[in-house]
Design a protein around this motif. Structure first.
Motif, mmCIF file in Angstrom:
data_model
loop_
_atom_site.group_PDB
_atom_site.id
_atom_site.type_symbol
_atom_site.label_atom_id
_atom_site.label_comp_id
_atom_site.label_asym_id
_atom_site.label_seq_id
_atom_site.Cartn_x
_atom_site.Cartn_y
_atom_site.Cartn_z
ATOM 1 N N PHE A 1 0.849 -1.181 0.000
ATOM 2 C CA PHE A 1 0.000 0.000 0.000
ATOM 3 C C PHE A 1 0.887 1.235 0.000
ATOM 4 C CE2 PHE A 1 -2.750 -3.159 2.036
ATOM 5 C CZ PHE A 1 -3.947 -2.969 1.361
ATOM 6 N N VAL B 1 0.483 5.407 0.980
ATOM 7 C CA VAL B 1 -0.407 6.352 1.644
ATOM 8 C C VAL B 1 0.157 7.757 1.514
ATOM 9 C CG1 VAL B 1 -1.642 6.898 3.772
ATOM 10 C CG2 VAL B 1 -0.963 4.545 3.306
ATOM 11 N N THR C 1 -2.336 12.234 -4.813
ATOM 12 C CA THR C 1 -2.837 10.868 -4.935
ATOM 13 C C THR C 1 -3.577 10.691 -6.252
ATOM 14 O OG1 THR C 1 -3.042 10.619 -2.541
ATOM 15 C CG2 THR C 1 -4.329 9.110 -3.902
ATOM 16 N N THR D 1 -2.645 2.872 -4.072
ATOM 17 C CA THR D 1 -2.339 4.180 -3.484
ATOM 18 C C THR D 1 -3.599 4.810 -2.911
ATOM 19 O OG1 THR D 1 -0.507 4.535 -5.023
ATOM 20 C CG2 THR D 1 -1.386 6.470 -3.903
ATOM 21 N N TYR D 2 -3.506 5.266 -1.672
ATOM 22 C CA TYR D 2 -4.644 5.838 -0.962
ATOM 23 C C TYR D 2 -4.284 7.179 -0.333
ATOM 24 C CZ TYR D 2 -6.916 1.229 -1.128
ATOM 25 O OH TYR D 2 -7.486 0.058 -1.545
ATOM 26 N N GLU D 3 -5.237 8.081 -0.351
ATOM 27 C CA GLU D 3 -5.131 9.284 0.473
ATOM 28 C C GLU D 3 -5.272 8.857 1.936
ATOM 29 O OE1 GLU D 3 -6.709 12.192 3.028
ATOM 30 O OE2 GLU D 3 -8.019 10.690 2.093
ATOM 31 N N GLN E 1 -8.679 7.892 3.355
ATOM 32 C CA GLN E 1 -9.146 6.695 2.649
ATOM 33 C C GLN E 1 -8.532 5.443 3.250
ATOM 34 O OE1 GLN E 1 -7.963 7.483 -1.468
ATOM 35 N NE2 GLN E 1 -10.118 7.297 -2.070
ATOM 36 N N PHE E 2 -7.232 5.507 3.504
ATOM 37 C CA PHE E 2 -6.531 4.346 4.045
ATOM 38 C C PHE E 2 -7.048 4.002 5.439
ATOM 39 C CE2 PHE E 2 -2.905 2.279 6.190
ATOM 40 C CZ PHE E 2 -2.715 1.215 5.322
ATOM 41 N N GLN F 1 -11.125 3.008 4.749
ATOM 42 C CA GLN F 1 -11.418 1.929 3.808
ATOM 43 C C GLN F 1 -10.569 0.688 4.028
ATOM 44 O OE1 GLN F 1 -11.319 3.271 -0.276
ATOM 45 N NE2 GLN F 1 -12.502 5.113 0.155
#
Length: 245
Positions: free
Chosen positions: A71, A73, A80, A107-109, A112-113, A116
């Motif tokens: 992942f 972040v 992102t 890839t997550y903001e 979001q990470f 989610q």
């Protein structure tokens, strides 16, 4: 699980405390953020200016830097989302296209990470202040980050969340837009700051330091004592406050 921090240029050079807050918060959930030192700009300024070949050079650096991460972040919805453009940039290069598609998927903001992937909406934070929230354009409109920050803010004890009038309006930064059209940009951020002052909030929070830097500059110019924070900073400060009390 290998989770890497994509710090972004502004946070790395001007607001390192945002990255530090992310590292310390995620460590509480057993995640040790990796930091590939070879990472560089995502290429958004050159992409938005039409220099796509130069953007591919920057993008390849990130694709290599995060190739073995499970992942990635980032504290910026704008940067992102830029990674979502990578498959388009490399549509005629199969080797890089595969890497681009993998990076986009993992890839997550930051919020979001948390929500989610980790399923975290309550970090046990305490922040007894009146707060208003600015949803930056790329994060909310393009990346779709809307509910996550609201869930996290809604769980903070003592926090009074005040709706921001015309919240969806752009703050006027837009990267190169602010340089090319400074008069229009300045008028937009002044209007945004006016609405923030209408809320009588003592704190403005957001998810993208580019937008927050622009707004904070306008507020400082007017000598307005509104504190401007990234949500990661607010949550970390709130967690420490909870521990002290």
């Amino acid at each position: 699980m290998k989770v890497s921090l994509f710090i972004t240029c502004l946070s790395d050079a001007i607001y390192p405390q945002v990255g530090e807050a992310m590292v310390r918060l995620l460590a509480r959930y057993g995640i040790r953020l990796e930091f590939p030192r070879v990472q560089t700009c995502c290429g958004q300024p050159s992409y938005n200016s039409g220099y796509w070949e130069e953007t591919r050079t920057a993008a390849k650096t990130l694709l290599e830097a995060f190739d073995d991460s499970d992942f990635v972040v980032s504290p910026s919805g704008s940067c992102t989302y830029m990674i979502h453009h990578y498959p388009e940039l490399f549509k005629d290069e199969p080797y890089w296209l595969e890497k681009a598609q993998r990076l986009e998927e993992k890839t997550y903001e930051f919020t979001q990470f948390l929500v989610q992937v980790l399923g975290v909406t309550d970090m046990g934070a305490v922040f007894p202040h009146k707060v208003t929230y600015h949803p930056s354009c790329h994060g909310s409109r393009l990346l779709g980050v809307r509910d996550e920050p609201m869930q996290l803010l809604g769980s903070v004890q003592g926090l009074e969340l005040v709706p921001l009038p015309f919240a969806e309006d752009c703050c006027g930064f837009g990267g190169t837009f602010a340089v090319k059209m400074p008069d229009i940009s300045g008028a937009m951020v002044t209007e945004k700051a006016d609405h923030i002052l209408e809320t009588e909030a003592s704190v403005l929070v957001g998810l993208d330091m580019a937008c927050l830097m622009n707004i904070a500059g306008n507020l400082r110019y007017r000598s307005e004592p509104v504190r401007v924070m990234h949500l990661a900073e607010l949550l970390y400060e709130g967690v420490i406050q909870h521990e002290r009390t």
